[in-house]
Design a protein around this motif. Structure first.
Motif, PDB file in Angstrom:
ATOM      1  N   GLU A  26      54.582  43.505  29.167  1.00  0.00           N
ATOM      2  CA  GLU A  26      53.484  42.727  29.780  1.00  0.00           C
ATOM      3  C   GLU A  26      53.156  41.541  28.743  1.00  0.00           C
ATOM      4  OE1 GLU A  26      50.221  45.445  30.911  1.00  0.00           O
ATOM      5  OE2 GLU A  26      48.736  43.572  30.997  1.00  0.00           O
ATOM      6  N   GLN A  62      42.792  37.244  27.060  1.00  0.00           N
ATOM      7  CA  GLN A  62      43.588  36.673  27.592  1.00  0.00           C
ATOM      8  C   GLN A  62      45.021  37.505  27.747  1.00  0.00           C
ATOM      9  OE1 GLN A  62      44.274  34.237  29.885  1.00  0.00           O
ATOM     10  NE2 GLN A  62      46.634  34.088  29.532  1.00  0.00           N
ATOM     11  N   SER A  69      55.141  42.996  34.229  1.00  0.00           N
ATOM     12  CA  SER A  69      53.867  43.677  34.156  1.00  0.00           C
ATOM     13  C   SER A  69      52.695  42.655  33.976  1.00  0.00           C
ATOM     14  CB  SER A  69      53.599  44.952  33.364  1.00  0.00           C
ATOM     15  OG  SER A  69      54.803  45.951  33.703  1.00  0.00           O
ATOM     16  N   GLY A  70      51.639  42.951  34.876  1.00  0.00           N
ATOM     17  CA  GLY A  70      50.316  42.031  34.534  1.00  0.00           C
ATOM     18  C   GLY A  70      50.247  40.432  34.989  1.00  0.00           C
ATOM     19  N   GLY A  71      51.329  40.395  35.922  1.00  0.00           N
ATOM     20  CA  GLY A  71      51.107  39.283  36.689  1.00  0.00           C
ATOM     21  C   GLY A  71      51.972  37.915  35.911  1.00  0.00           C
ATOM     22  N   THR A  72      52.812  38.171  34.911  1.00  0.00           N
ATOM     23  CA  THR A  72      53.653  37.050  34.375  1.00  0.00           C
ATOM     24  C   THR A  72      54.967  37.194  35.268  1.00  0.00           C
ATOM     25  OG1 THR A  72      52.677  37.184  32.132  1.00  0.00           O
ATOM     26  CG2 THR A  72      54.729  36.364  32.302  1.00  0.00           C
ATOM     27  N   HIS A 104      50.137  36.318  32.014  1.00  0.00           N
ATOM     28  CA  HIS A 104      49.278  36.741  33.291  1.00  0.00           C
ATOM     29  C   HIS A 104      49.361  35.836  34.411  1.00  0.00           C
ATOM     30  CE1 HIS A 104      48.526  40.380  30.956  1.00  0.00           C
ATOM     31  NE2 HIS A 104      48.071  39.786  29.952  1.00  0.00           N
ATOM     32  N   MET A 105      50.377  35.021  34.369  1.00  0.00           N
ATOM     33  CA  MET A 105      50.401  33.936  35.280  1.00  0.00           C
ATOM     34  C   MET A 105      52.040  33.312  35.418  1.00  0.00           C
ATOM     35  SD  MET A 105      49.203  30.535  33.038  1.00  0.00           S
ATOM     36  CE  MET A 105      47.737  31.533  32.290  1.00  0.00           C
ATOM     37  N   ASP A 122      45.691  40.422  27.123  1.00  0.00           N
ATOM     38  CA  ASP A 122      45.529  41.839  27.475  1.00  0.00           C
ATOM     39  C   ASP A 122      45.332  41.866  29.142  1.00  0.00           C
ATOM     40  OD1 ASP A 122      45.689  42.893  25.057  1.00  0.00           O
ATOM     41  OD2 ASP A 122      43.686  43.427  24.718  1.00  0.00           O
ATOM     42  N   GLY A 123      44.956  40.670  29.424  1.00  0.00           N
ATOM     43  CA  GLY A 123      44.584  40.672  31.032  1.00  0.00           C
ATOM     44  C   GLY A 123      43.408  41.233  31.644  1.00  0.00           C
ATOM     45  N   ARG A 124      42.481  41.169  30.587  1.00  0.00           N
ATOM     46  CA  ARG A 124      41.165  41.748  30.951  1.00  0.00           C
ATOM     47  C   ARG A 124      40.072  40.565  30.772  1.00  0.00           C
ATOM     48  NH1 ARG A 124      38.733  41.810  26.088  1.00  0.00           N
ATOM     49  NH2 ARG A 124      39.930  42.457  24.177  1.00  0.00           N
TER      50      ARG A 124
END
Lengths: 210, 210
Positions: free
Chosen positions: A94, A48, A115-118, A98-99, A50-52
């Motif tokens: 990042e 979560q 970065s990463g969608g946050t 991620h949201m 790391d966004g992977r």
């Protein structure tokens, strides 16, 4: 339908962060790292953060099951300004969300797209407004109220929570940020829906009865 | 070997009795009856209170298993003076203990020998002395530290406990007597040994690591 779910680790003596917390010294307070160790050790948390995609969880299947589902269901987060200020440096460019993340504050900042969608958005109209905006952003997913204690207890008091998930760690912090700082409302009714003992933590899921 | 076991019900917000407690109004504080409802409903509690053999537990087998074992293993109890003062009238001539009970107090009274095997002795030399005398009285059985919060947290702080059994009730008392009133010692280490969800209560058994 979107559920609003508070999720937080708490010590036996009722603290969600240790004493002397601050962004430059102890982002989680003294002892706070230990409070969250069970989480940081999880592959599902690391994935979560790391966004992977989540890999196989070899060590702590029960906690992974509890948290993996939670992460998968969450489409937006609500946090307090104190948590933002304390975490910002540690999270770096990042952040682990991620949201979209709605930060409850009296001192709003311009939105920050990381970065990463946050995406951080700062809401100065109270917790109910922050939760409302998070629900709109979450789409068909759930909203996670991730802390600190003050935001979670305010959401509970305002009738905004569907679920209160506590991760009780058998340690004493001796001070710090309490989960319930102000008097709570005894008319709020909860029911325990699920309890799981994992390594170093007991997960207790409560439904708020409405 | 005799184990020293603290056993108490606690609300989600960390209280072991509700606000406005007193022997003539609310012996368990406002809301305190609800905190203990799960216990009072048990056949194994009613049998213990009545000093008779335990009958079949039809309703709450998990709680009955947890508490039945505990009652069977207990040979002497330690309680605080506040708990004695608040309970005395409600307990009547035949208190529910049916064993020697050592009351920690700064204002000792003469010993009281009650019907049904409950002997109250008042100890004004501190919790360690009370536990020591209870161990001597318990023979091959265990010692139960039954509350209130102050006696239990003092015993934990003084390294006197082997086990801390919390019965967490998903309710908010909003005030009252906290389990941990004074700062706790973060160097005290515990491990969760058993967790059981029953109706209206989660039982969490901790071992104190020595």
């Amino acid at each position: 339908m979107t559920q609003v779910i508070a999720d937080i680790s708490v010590s036996l003596d009722g603290f969600v962060a240790g004493p002397d917390d601050g962004p430059d010294r102890h982002p989680l307070g003294i002892g706070g790292e230990r409070l969250h160790r069970w989480l940081f050790d999880l592959e599902s948390w690391q994935a979560q953060a790391d966004g992977r995609e989540r890999g196989e969880e070899r060590e702590h299947p029960t906690s992974a099951d509890i948290m993996g589902d939670f992460f998968a269901r969450t489409g937006a987060a609500v946090i307090g300004r104190r948590m933002f200020d304390h975490g910002e440096k540690a999270w770096g460019d990042e952040p682990p969300f991620h949201m979209p993340v709605f930060v409850v504050t009296h001192r709003p900042l311009p939105p920050r797209r990381m970065s990463g969608g946050t995406d951080f958005e700062f809401v100065d109209e109270g917790v109910a407004a922050a939760v409302r905006r998070a629900i709109a952003a979450a789409g068909s997913k759930d909203v996670a109220v991730m802390g600190g204690g003050r935001v979670i207890s305010s959401c509970l008091a305002a009738g905004l929570l569907d679920e209160l998930r506590l991760h009780v760690v058998p340690m004493l912090l001796g001070g710090g940020v309490p989960l319930f700082a102000r008097p709570t409302d005894p008319s709020i009714m909860l029911a325990t829906a699920r309890v799981e003992l994992s390594s170093g933590v007991t997960h207790i899921v409560h439904r708020v009865i409405k």
